[in-house]
Design a protein around this motif. Structure first.
Motif, mmCIF file in Angstrom:
data_model
loop_
_atom_site.group_PDB
_atom_site.id
_atom_site.type_symbol
_atom_site.label_atom_id
_atom_site.label_comp_id
_atom_site.label_asym_id
_atom_site.label_seq_id
_atom_site.Cartn_x
_atom_site.Cartn_y
_atom_site.Cartn_z
ATOM 1 N N PHE A 93 11.443 -9.313 -4.342
ATOM 2 C CA PHE A 93 10.040 -9.339 -3.919
ATOM 3 C C PHE A 93 9.703 -10.672 -3.248
ATOM 4 N N ASP A 97 3.965 -8.637 -1.496
ATOM 5 C CA ASP A 97 4.547 -7.296 -1.599
ATOM 6 C C ASP A 97 3.747 -6.451 -2.586
ATOM 7 N N GLN A 98 3.901 -5.139 -2.466
ATOM 8 C CA GLN A 98 3.152 -4.219 -3.309
ATOM 9 C C GLN A 98 4.083 -3.227 -4.001
ATOM 10 N N VAL A 121 3.226 -10.393 -6.524
ATOM 11 C CA VAL A 121 3.323 -8.979 -6.173
ATOM 12 C C VAL A 121 2.070 -8.248 -6.676
ATOM 13 N N ARG A 156 3.191 -3.218 3.313
ATOM 14 C CA ARG A 156 3.677 -4.174 2.301
ATOM 15 C C ARG A 156 4.228 -3.479 1.061
ATOM 16 N N THR A 157 4.187 -2.151 1.015
ATOM 17 C CA THR A 157 4.680 -1.420 -0.147
ATOM 18 C C THR A 157 6.206 -1.442 -0.163
ATOM 19 N N ARG A 158 6.760 -1.963 -1.230
ATOM 20 C CA ARG A 158 8.213 -2.046 -1.364
ATOM 21 C C ARG A 158 8.768 -0.992 -2.326
ATOM 22 N N ILE A 187 10.668 2.853 1.609
ATOM 23 C CA ILE A 187 10.203 2.432 0.282
ATOM 24 C C ILE A 187 11.238 2.842 -0.752
#
Length: 394
Positions: A93, A97-98, A121, A156-158, A187
């Motif tokens: 992360f 990040d999300q 995060v 930004r979704t990881r 993702i």
């Protein structure tokens, strides 16, 4: 009941156990496998290990067959919290990040991600929604919607981190649909399968799952404090180890060789001494039960037993929470009147084991059980719920 089941489960009547979503009765040959290991160690100490050196390789292979994945992608762990903590803490992360999850996730799949707030995060929690659009049942969880997930995912979704089956309501995510959604957006999908593995088909490669974790003592009917972790090879390369020890190193027993030389397969997460006796027990139930029967047949029999039970329940006293066919699981959440703790205690006294977190009484039979047990248990549930309602009316 599936053919051959009485030979595997010869004493199913006392009590009538309908709590396989909690801690299941340990499969008896699994208990014998644990004793065989501990007896060897009790007599021979380290010398007893020579008879059991195949435990972990066998477990990797057996779990891989169940999951439809290479044995190299499987790790033996002690619980889902350990597995998901290694994944979350080792993930690369960056601040901003999300992670997207669900507001009513089980703690093992919440705290590891919530802790990443210290790394900057952001944890995005999907609201509780009824997938069928029914009125909200007070504070009782139901499920989440893919529409909200689509709306809340950003560049930004990881990671999306959810349970395959929600422990409280029994809502099952459509993993194929969810996996395709995540793959299209780059993702990583991380799934808690504690409430599905051993009851529902789970194929991580087919569903584009980066990692999944499951405990061994629920639907798998294995030892307490045993579990499995799946990681894809691409996903493993992203992770930094956060637990370290000799068990993860290629140099094996050469303890004076301190080079950093870890395995790159699932052994990366078997960092030090694991509970080999528990692994032996889990091997026994995988080999004799879950690799003997087709998992789709197990699922169908669980669903059929649920229907037998519900057909004999008073619909005024016992109100099942039903989902669409694709979101059904081994758990049926039952809304009942009265104090849930008292009802569960009275059920246990009457010989029926059911559990009930988050305001529901959970129905969770397994495939080895019989129709007459479902009918008998339903009669006891009706009687006790009627008594509770009568007390409430007075």
């Amino acid at each position: 009941m599936l053919p051959g089941t009485p030979d595997l489960f010869p004493e199913p009547d006392e009590p009538i156990f309908l709590g396989h979503c909690s801690v299941s009765p340990l499969y008896r040959p699994a208990a014998r496998a644990i004793r065989d290991f501990t007896d060897d160690i009790a007599v021979h100490g380290v010398g007893g290990l020579k008879n059991h050196l195949d435990i972990l390789p066998r477990l990797h292979a057996n779990a891989g067959r169940l999951l439809g994945c290479p044995a190299a992608d499987v790790s033996f762990v002690h619980n889902t919290a350990e597995a998901l903590s290694m994944v979350a803490n080792g993930y690369p992360f960056a601040p901003g990040d999300q992670v997207v999850s669900y507001v009513h996730e089980y703690p093992s799949n919440h705290y590891p991600w919530a802790l990443q707030g210290r790394r900057g995060v952001e944890l995005i929690l999907l609201a509780d929604r009824d997938p069928l659009g029914r009125p909200a049942p007070g504070d009782r969880p139901r499920g989440w919607s893919l529409e909200e997930l689509e709306a809340r995912v950003t560049a930004r979704t990881r990671v999306v981190a959810v349970s395959h089956v929600q422990f409280s309501s029994g809502y099952a995510a459509d993993l194929r649909l969810l996996g395709s959604f995540c793959r299209e957006r780059g993702i990583d999908l991380v799934v808690d399968c504690a409430q599905s593995l051993g009851c529902l088909p789970v194929r991580p490669e087919d569903c584009h799952i980066a990692a999944l974790a499951a405990s061994g003592w629920k639907w798998l009917m294995g030892p307490w404090a045993s579990g499995l972790l799946y990681t894809s090879s691409d996903f493993r390369r992203k992770l930094q180890p956060v637990m370290t020890g000799p068990g993860m190193m290629r140099q094996g027993l050469d303890y004076l060789d301190h080079r950093w030389n870890p395995h790159d397969d699932g052994r990366l997460f078997e960092y030090s001494t694991v509970a080999w006796d528990h692994a032996a027990g889990l091997n026994a139930v995988l080999e004799e039960v879950f690799l003997r029967y087709d998992i789709a047949a197990i699922r169908d029999e669980v669903f059929r037993l649920q229907e037998v039970f519900l057909a004999h329940c008073d619909p005024v006293l016992v109100r099942p929470l039903r989902f669409a066919a694709g979101n059904r699981s081994g758990i049926v959440a039952l809304e009942v009147d009265g104090d849930l703790g008292t009802i569960m205690q009275q059920l246990a006294t009457a010989g029926v084991v059911m559990t009930g977190p988050a305001g529901y009484l959970r129905l969770a039979p397994h495939f080895y059980q019989q129709d007459r047990q479902m009918i008998g248990a339903a009669a006891i549930v009706n009687r006790i719920c009627a008594e509770q309602r009568s007390k409430g009316d007075n």
